[in-house]
Design a protein around this motif. Structure first.
Motif, PDB file in Angstrom:
ATOM      1  N   ASN A 378       0.823  -1.199   0.000  1.00  0.00           N
ATOM      2  CA  ASN A 378       0.000   0.000   0.000  1.00  0.00           C
ATOM      3  C   ASN A 378       0.862   1.255   0.000  1.00  0.00           C
ATOM      4  O   ASN A 378       1.865   1.339   0.714  1.00  0.00           O
ATOM      5  CB  ASN A 378      -0.913   0.018   1.226  1.00  0.00           C
ATOM      6  N   GLY A 379       0.447   2.222  -0.790  1.00  0.00           N
ATOM      7  CA  GLY A 379       1.121   3.504  -0.830  1.00  0.00           C
ATOM      8  C   GLY A 379       0.130   4.635  -0.583  1.00  0.00           C
ATOM      9  O   GLY A 379      -1.076   4.496  -0.833  1.00  0.00           O
ATOM     10  N   TYR A 380       0.658   5.758  -0.082  1.00  0.00           N
ATOM     11  CA  TYR A 380      -0.199   6.884   0.276  1.00  0.00           C
ATOM     12  C   TYR A 380       0.430   8.188  -0.210  1.00  0.00           C
ATOM     13  O   TYR A 380       1.655   8.306  -0.314  1.00  0.00           O
ATOM     14  CB  TYR A 380      -0.407   6.953   1.791  1.00  0.00           C
ATOM     15  N   ALA A 381      -0.432   9.170  -0.474  1.00  0.00           N
ATOM     16  CA  ALA A 381       0.050  10.474  -0.911  1.00  0.00           C
ATOM     17  C   ALA A 381      -0.833  11.572  -0.336  1.00  0.00           C
ATOM     18  O   ALA A 381      -2.036  11.370  -0.088  1.00  0.00           O
ATOM     19  CB  ALA A 381       0.062  10.572  -2.436  1.00  0.00           C
ATOM     20  N   PHE A 382      -0.208  12.740  -0.139  1.00  0.00           N
ATOM     21  CA  PHE A 382      -0.924  13.933   0.317  1.00  0.00           C
ATOM     22  C   PHE A 382      -0.498  15.091  -0.573  1.00  0.00           C
ATOM     23  O   PHE A 382       0.669  15.199  -0.952  1.00  0.00           O
ATOM     24  CB  PHE A 382      -0.583  14.235   1.776  1.00  0.00           C
ATOM     25  N   TYR A 383      -1.461  15.964  -0.876  1.00  0.00           N
ATOM     26  CA  TYR A 383      -1.192  17.052  -1.816  1.00  0.00           C
ATOM     27  C   TYR A 383      -2.051  18.242  -1.399  1.00  0.00           C
ATOM     28  O   TYR A 383      -3.270  18.101  -1.179  1.00  0.00           O
ATOM     29  CB  TYR A 383      -1.558  16.578  -3.221  1.00  0.00           C
ATOM     30  N   ALA A 384      -1.449  19.422  -1.258  1.00  0.00           N
ATOM     31  CA  ALA A 384      -2.193  20.611  -0.842  1.00  0.00           C
ATOM     32  C   ALA A 384      -1.583  21.845  -1.488  1.00  0.00           C
ATOM     33  O   ALA A 384      -0.385  21.872  -1.818  1.00  0.00           O
ATOM     34  CB  ALA A 384      -2.185  20.760   0.678  1.00  0.00           C
ATOM     35  N   GLY A 385      -2.405  22.863  -1.664  1.00  0.00           N
ATOM     36  CA  GLY A 385      -1.906  24.097  -2.261  1.00  0.00           C
ATOM     37  C   GLY A 385      -2.872  25.242  -2.057  1.00  0.00           C
ATOM     38  O   GLY A 385      -4.059  25.047  -1.746  1.00  0.00           O
ATOM     39  N   LEU A 386      -2.364  26.449  -2.213  1.00  0.00           N
ATOM     40  CA  LEU A 386      -3.202  27.646  -2.155  1.00  0.00           C
ATOM     41  C   LEU A 386      -2.624  28.700  -3.077  1.00  0.00           C
ATOM     42  O   LEU A 386      -1.432  28.682  -3.403  1.00  0.00           O
ATOM     43  CB  LEU A 386      -3.327  28.187  -0.737  1.00  0.00           C
ATOM     44  N   ARG A 387      -3.503  29.611  -3.486  1.00  0.00           N
ATOM     45  CA  ARG A 387      -3.095  30.703  -4.374  1.00  0.00           C
ATOM     46  C   ARG A 387      -3.877  31.953  -3.991  1.00  0.00           C
ATOM     47  O   ARG A 387      -5.084  31.895  -3.755  1.00  0.00           O
ATOM     48  CB  ARG A 387      -3.391  30.339  -5.830  1.00  0.00           C
TER      49      ARG A 387
END
Length: 507
Positions: A378-387
């Protein structure tokens, strides 16, 4: 009219003798004078009638000419109406990249000036009231090259179906990037069927940092793979303004066709799953997708026949074969409030190998210490951003962060990061960027915009093999794993920095 006037004149002449006789005396001279006056008036009337006839003839000719013009205009309007069904739009991008990478064993890889051009032409046309075609042609090439450029990091794949038109490693030809038909309102219901080359690249929330602000694709950006397939979709209204609308789509696609073979050791690679806009109110979107990639290969079929014939030997992976399935589930929430745009996204991947194994420890297998890795990982990812948009300055400023775990798999061969796909990284990536809308006057169409984008990315890799399901993800900070990499002659990138500058015009 002419006959009526003649009769009246004759009646007047005949009445004169009667009037004279009634008076009792006949004045011949006066009678002759009046006859001459009437004759003169009659001649004038004849001239006027002649002129009116000429005018009438000219008018008739003008009316005839006008009728011809109207007929011609009606024909042209019909032709224009046919032509108006075709809606064209496009975009052009010139891009500069600086890339510097440090490898595990101390090499420094650098490209201090990589220039690329990308041109895309969009077409939309109605075949019937509820059947529409959408397509896009794309050219994407490196300045000064009509073939793949050198890459000692091993990050760039040769041209294959999952990156054609998405990677500047080919020539300046126009490729079909997207081509599909939508049948909308099936049976009068909010149902549609779509088939063709799918819009599956630059998915949400990629449009925020790309400066487009309109959704560019169906799937979440962790799935960035152009492929062919079909969709069955259903749309609904929440009946609540804050939730807006929703759409759920069943998707199927083919990522590889095995062809006609005897005792084939490789099967068709197919995708199947769903993508669900739980709600979409314009300024807020919650999207969930889950799909399975069936019968994935150890490496794809490449466009160049020489590369395709020798890639197995060159890579050490041997003949092309089927390795098993990959389950993928992603979620993204994006919103805007005032001048702020932001998003959070997460992903989970799971390998389901067959007897050939996935994430194989080739060093241990070569030493006879283990066999293929047939366990699920199992693999996991997190991704976040703002502008933040500074409207008065025509400027947008943004930042993004993403992290991927040891066994994380992002299916992103169609990424737009030149060398390494940032969303496939087993480690972390930091990115900051600005978008400047150039003051070039009013937009000519609703598609029109032009801007300059400047950005910086920093990659930190914790494990090797980002985006690959063949080889075990060796820990780059572990001495034992580094030794195994060295034994296999591998020297992967450990950290990298990239600066990009683009000039982009949409029309």
């Amino acid at each position: 009219m002419k006959k009526k006037l003649s009769v009246l004149a004759l009646a007047g002449v005949m009445s004169l003798p009667v009037a004279a006789l009634a008076g009792g005396e006949v004045d011949v001279e006066d009678l002759e004078r009046k006859i001459l006056e009437l004759s003169k008036q009659l001649e004038e009337l004849k001239v006027q009638i002649s002129r009116q006839a000429e005018t009438g003839q000219a008018t008739s000719e003008q009316v005839a000419e006008l009728s011809d013009v109207v007929d011609d205009m009606e024909y042209r309007a019909y032709e224009w109406d046919l032509a108006a069904r075709f809606k064209f739009s496009g975009d052009f991008r010139s891009r500069y990249d600086f890339y510097n990478a440090e490898t595990v064993f101390g090499r420094t890889l650098e490209n201090d000036s990589l220039f690329t051009n990308r041109f895309r032409l969009n077409l939309q046309v109605l075949a019937t009231e509820n059947v529409e075609f959408k397509g896009r042609l794309a050219m994407y090439k490196t300045w000064g090259m009509q073939s793949a450029f050198s890459d000692e990091s091993g990050a760039i794949w040769p041209v294959f179906d999952g990156n054609v038109s998405r990677s500047p490693v080919g020539d300046s030809a126009l490729y079909v990037d997207r081509a599909y038909v939508n049948w909308n309102n099936v049976g009068g219901a909010p149902v549609w069927i779509s088939v063709g080359r799918r819009p599956t690249t630059d998915g949400v929330p990629a449009q925020i940092r790309m400066g487009v602000d309109e959704r560019l694709a169906t799937p979440v950006a962790f799935m960035d793979w152009p492929f062919d397939g079909f969709v069955l979709g259903y749309g609904y209204q929440w009946g609540n303004e804050s939730l807006g609308i929703g759409k759920i789509r069943f998707c199927y696609g083919r990522g590889f066709e095995d062809g006609l073979q005897e005792d084939s050791v490789i099967n068709d690679v197919d995708f199947a799953g769903f993508n669900w806009d739980v709600f979409d109110s314009g300024d807020r979107l919650l999207n969930v997708q889950s799909f399975m990639a069936f019968n994935v290969f150890n490496y794809p079929n490449f466009q160049d026949p020489i590369i395709n014939a020798n890639f197995g030997d060159m890579s050490g992976l041997g003949a092309r074969k089927t390795l098993g399935n990959i389950l993928h589930t992603d979620l993204v929430y994006q919103a805007s409030t005032g001048n702020w745009n932001y998003f959070v996204a997460g992903g989970w991947s799971q390998s389901r190998p067959n007897e050939n194994g996935m994430f194989n420890d080739y060093a241990a297998m070569a030493a006879g210490l283990s066999g293929p890795e047939t366990d699920e990982n199992n693999g996991y990812a997190f991704y976040a951003g703002l502008r933040y948009d500074i409207d008065d300055l025509r400027l947008k400023v943004g930042a993004e962060y993403n992290y991927g775990s040891e066994y994380w798999l992002a299916l992103t061969p169609g990424h737009d990061d030149i060398y390494q796909s940032k969303l496939a990284t087993r480690g972390q990536v930091f990115e900051v960027y600005t978008i400047y809308d150039i003051p070039a006057g009013e937009a000519i169409s609703r598609y029109g915009k032009a801007f300059i984008r400047l950005g910086y990315q920093h990659y930190e890799y914790d494990y090797s093999g980002s985006g690959d399901w063949n080889m075990a993800p060796y820990d780059l900070g572990n001495a034992g794993d580094r030794m195994m990499l060295q034994m296999m002659g591998l020297d992967p990138v450990e950290s990298a920095d990239q600066v990009y500058l683009t000039f982009e015009a949409f029309f």
